[in-house]
Design an enzyme around this catalytic site. Structure first.
Site, PDB file in Angstrom:
ATOM      1  N   LYS A 270       4.155   9.435   2.789  1.00 19.60           N
ATOM      2  CA  LYS A 270       4.011  10.425   3.855  1.00 19.60           C
ATOM      3  C   LYS A 270       3.894  11.831   3.284  1.00 19.60           C
ATOM      4  O   LYS A 270       3.040  12.617   3.699  1.00 19.60           O
ATOM      5  CB  LYS A 270       5.213  10.359   4.796  1.00 19.60           C
ATOM      6  CG  LYS A 270       5.159  11.367   5.933  1.00 19.60           C
ATOM      7  CD  LYS A 270       6.491  11.545   6.624  1.00 19.60           C
ATOM      8  CE  LYS A 270       7.389  12.454   5.841  1.00 19.60           C
ATOM      9  NZ  LYS A 270       8.427  13.123   6.659  1.00 19.60           N
ATOM     10  N   ASN A 271       4.731  12.154   2.321  1.00 20.72           N
ATOM     11  CA  ASN A 271       4.767  13.511   1.792  1.00 20.72           C
ATOM     12  C   ASN A 271       3.584  13.829   0.881  1.00 20.72           C
ATOM     13  O   ASN A 271       3.419  14.980   0.475  1.00 20.72           O
ATOM     14  CB  ASN A 271       6.087  13.752   1.050  1.00 20.72           C
ATOM     15  CG  ASN A 271       7.267  13.822   1.997  1.00 20.72           C
ATOM     16  OD1 ASN A 271       7.112  14.111   3.184  1.00 20.72           O
ATOM     17  ND2 ASN A 271       8.453  13.540   1.486  1.00 20.72           N
TER      18      ASN A 271
ATOM     19  N   ARG B 240      14.783  26.459   5.664  1.00 24.46           N
ATOM     20  CA  ARG B 240      13.575  26.212   4.878  1.00 24.46           C
ATOM     21  C   ARG B 240      12.512  27.238   5.314  1.00 24.46           C
ATOM     22  O   ARG B 240      11.534  26.909   5.981  1.00 24.46           O
ATOM     23  CB  ARG B 240      13.063  24.780   5.109  1.00 24.46           C
ATOM     24  CG  ARG B 240      14.063  23.726   4.695  1.00 24.46           C
ATOM     25  CD  ARG B 240      13.441  22.361   4.608  1.00 24.46           C
ATOM     26  NE  ARG B 240      13.089  21.819   5.913  1.00 24.46           N
ATOM     27  CZ  ARG B 240      12.490  20.648   6.094  1.00 24.46           C
ATOM     28  NH1 ARG B 240      12.171  19.909   5.068  1.00 24.46           N
ATOM     29  NH2 ARG B 240      12.201  20.230   7.302  1.00 24.46           N
TER      30      ARG B 240
ATOM     31  N   ASP C 265      15.809  13.462  -0.540  1.00 22.49           N
ATOM     32  CA  ASP C 265      15.501  12.519   0.534  1.00 22.49           C
ATOM     33  C   ASP C 265      16.204  11.175   0.358  1.00 22.49           C
ATOM     34  O   ASP C 265      16.257  10.380   1.293  1.00 22.49           O
ATOM     35  CB  ASP C 265      13.991  12.298   0.630  1.00 22.49           C
ATOM     36  CG  ASP C 265      13.278  13.433   1.342  1.00 22.49           C
ATOM     37  OD1 ASP C 265      13.965  14.304   1.916  1.00 22.49           O
ATOM     38  OD2 ASP C 265      12.036  13.457   1.330  1.00 22.49           O
TER      39      ASP C 265
ATOM     40  N   ARG D 140       9.393   8.708  11.895  1.00 21.77           N
ATOM     41  CA  ARG D 140       8.629   9.772  11.231  1.00 21.77           C
ATOM     42  C   ARG D 140       8.371   9.463   9.763  1.00 21.77           C
ATOM     43  O   ARG D 140       7.501  10.074   9.147  1.00 21.77           O
ATOM     44  CB  ARG D 140       9.357  11.118  11.349  1.00 21.77           C
ATOM     45  CG  ARG D 140       9.407  11.689  12.755  1.00 21.77           C
ATOM     46  CD  ARG D 140      10.086  13.046  12.788  1.00 21.77           C
ATOM     47  NE  ARG D 140       9.471  13.933  11.801  1.00 21.77           N
ATOM     48  CZ  ARG D 140      10.150  14.660  10.925  1.00 21.77           C
ATOM     49  NH1 ARG D 140      11.458  14.597  10.869  1.00 21.77           N
ATOM     50  NH2 ARG D 140       9.514  15.443  10.084  1.00 21.77           N
TER      51      ARG D 140
END
Length: 429
Positions: free
Chosen positions: A22-23, A121, A304, A396
């Site tokens: 995903k990232n 962030r 994560d 997500r």
């Protein structure tokens, strides 16, 4: 809204295939705005965040088509330069369209982003980078406007090695005049993947994966075809799930180098881990040993993975220490794990995890993506039934998580369906 219901106590056995990262997919999708030609992308995961990014590209005027195997994007010449507040507010990574729009069209208006509430962030580093390249930056009514008649290469030092700031500045610099050097750049594998993708489109980027990245600007980028890397966080999560259940699981489609920090910590905890060329097998039949985990930017232990490995350490023999250095509000899963019988005490950015022999199922809430993953991991071990609310957070980042766990022998089901989950789910490999 969906719930996951897990009846724990079943060791996981079998093999699964990891999804695309995903990232990596999110910045690569944003980077398709840098060319008007067709871009074909493989291994794009069917996730809510990815769906949001595709909607954002369409909102800006790009044509996006997809099937089971690839996503095709054509970002023609008639794009708008102002992003949708409704879409950007859903996901922090949406701010990544700012760099490509600025580079290609000389202007972009992007609302301040949303996403998981895991601490501060800010986008300051992005904006300082754009300014160094010659852009004017204005902020008003919750949005950022950047504009430049011409971007010019510059030497840019990042105060912290922010992943998204590195990505945004790197994309903007691709079409700048001259050479840009980003120092103290993030070194994550997803940075390397974005650079490799941009280079296939005609960019000239070197040093990605180190703390100094050099971008020699080019006049334009062309289309192409590319496949994103596997998701190292999904791989790590299933490795931990195998360990906590005392199972034996093989995970295919991995890059071993990307999960070395997780392999090291699992081995330190007494878990057997055997990597192969593009797979890893995890097995154990005993409680893990207590260890110390400290999150750091890559190549350190990934933030994560902090929540999922903490779930494992709740049943470890002894007292573990988990230190979070990347984000300042990433212990929200602790309260929920303690409700399941864990014994965790927080002291600022440090958590002391006093190992218990067993966890007990109860009703808990996924407060963010990785916290939700931790609750799934804990639920797989807990005695009785665990009910996880707010599953949309988990969706997500994990494709069909309950289907993959079912294929490994878990007793897990989903009740109710969120609209985006229905749209993004697909057959598990």
């Amino acid at each position: 809204m969906s719930q996951l219901i897990i009846r724990g106590g079943r060791p996981l056995h079998g093999e699964i295939t990891a999804q695309g990262a995903k990232n990596a997919a999110l910045p690569i999708l944003a980077a398709t705005l840098l060319t008007g030609e067709e871009v074909r992308l493989g291994q794009i995961p069917h996730l809510e965040d990815v769906h949001t990014m595709k909607l954002l590209l369409e909102y800006l005027g790009a044509k996006v088509t997809e099937n089971e195997d690839e996503v095709v994007v054509i970002a023609g010449e008639n794009l708008i330069h102002e992003a949708s507040y409704d879409l950007v507010s859903q996901m922090r990574a949406s701010f990544l369209v700012a760099g490509p729009l600025l580079a290609r069209f000389g202007k972009a208006i992007v609302p301040l982003p949303g996403g998981c509430a895991i601490g501060s962030r800010p986008v300051d580093l992005h904006l300082k980078g754009f300014q160094a390249l010659g852009a004017k930056v204005e902020m008003s009514h919750g949005a950022v406007a950047v504009q430049a008649d011409k971007l010019r290469g510059a030497d840019i030092y990042l105060d912290t090695p922010s992943v998204t700031a590195t990505e945004n500045i790197m994309m903007a610099a691709c079409l700048a005049e001259g050479t840009t050097v980003i120092e103290n750049a993030a070194e994550e594998p997803e940075i390397v993947d974005l650079a490799n993708f941009l280079n296939t489109m005609g960019a000239r980027i070197s040093g990605a994966g180190t703390h100094v990245i050099r971008i020699d600007g080019v006049r334009e980028l062309h289309g192409g075809q590319y496949e994103v890397i596997p998701d190292r966080i999904e791989v790590g999560t299933y490795m931990v799930a195998a360990a906590i259940t005392g199972g034996d699981v093989r995970i295919n489609n991995i890059v071993v180098e990307h999960v070395k920090p997780v392999i090291a910590k699992l081995r330190e905890a007494g878990v057997m881990v055997e990597p192969d060329v593009d797979s890893v097998t995890v097995w154990t039949n005993r409680r893990p040993k207590a260890i110390t985990v400290k999150t750091l930017p890559h190549p350190g232990f990934p933030t994560d993975m902090q929540a999922p490995i903490m779930a494992l350490l709740t049943i470890a023999r002894g007292t573990s220490t988990v230190v979070e250095t990347v984000f300042d509000n990433r212990f929200k899963h602790v309260r929920e794990l303690n409700r399941m019988g864990a014994n965790i005490v927080i002291d600022d950015r440090r958590a002391l995890v006093y190992g218990v022999k067993s966890l007990v199922g109860t009703r808990v809430e996924a407060t963010d993506l990785r916290a939700g993953a931790a609750l799934v991991v804990a639920g797989l071990k807990a005695e009785g039934e665990t009910i996880i609310d707010e599953v949309h957070h988990i969706d997500r980042g994990y494709v069909d998580i309950e289907k993959k766990l079912l294929s490994l022998g878990a007793d897990i089901e989903r009740k109710g369906n969120d609209p985006l989950y229905v749209k993004t789910q697909h057959k598990v490999n």
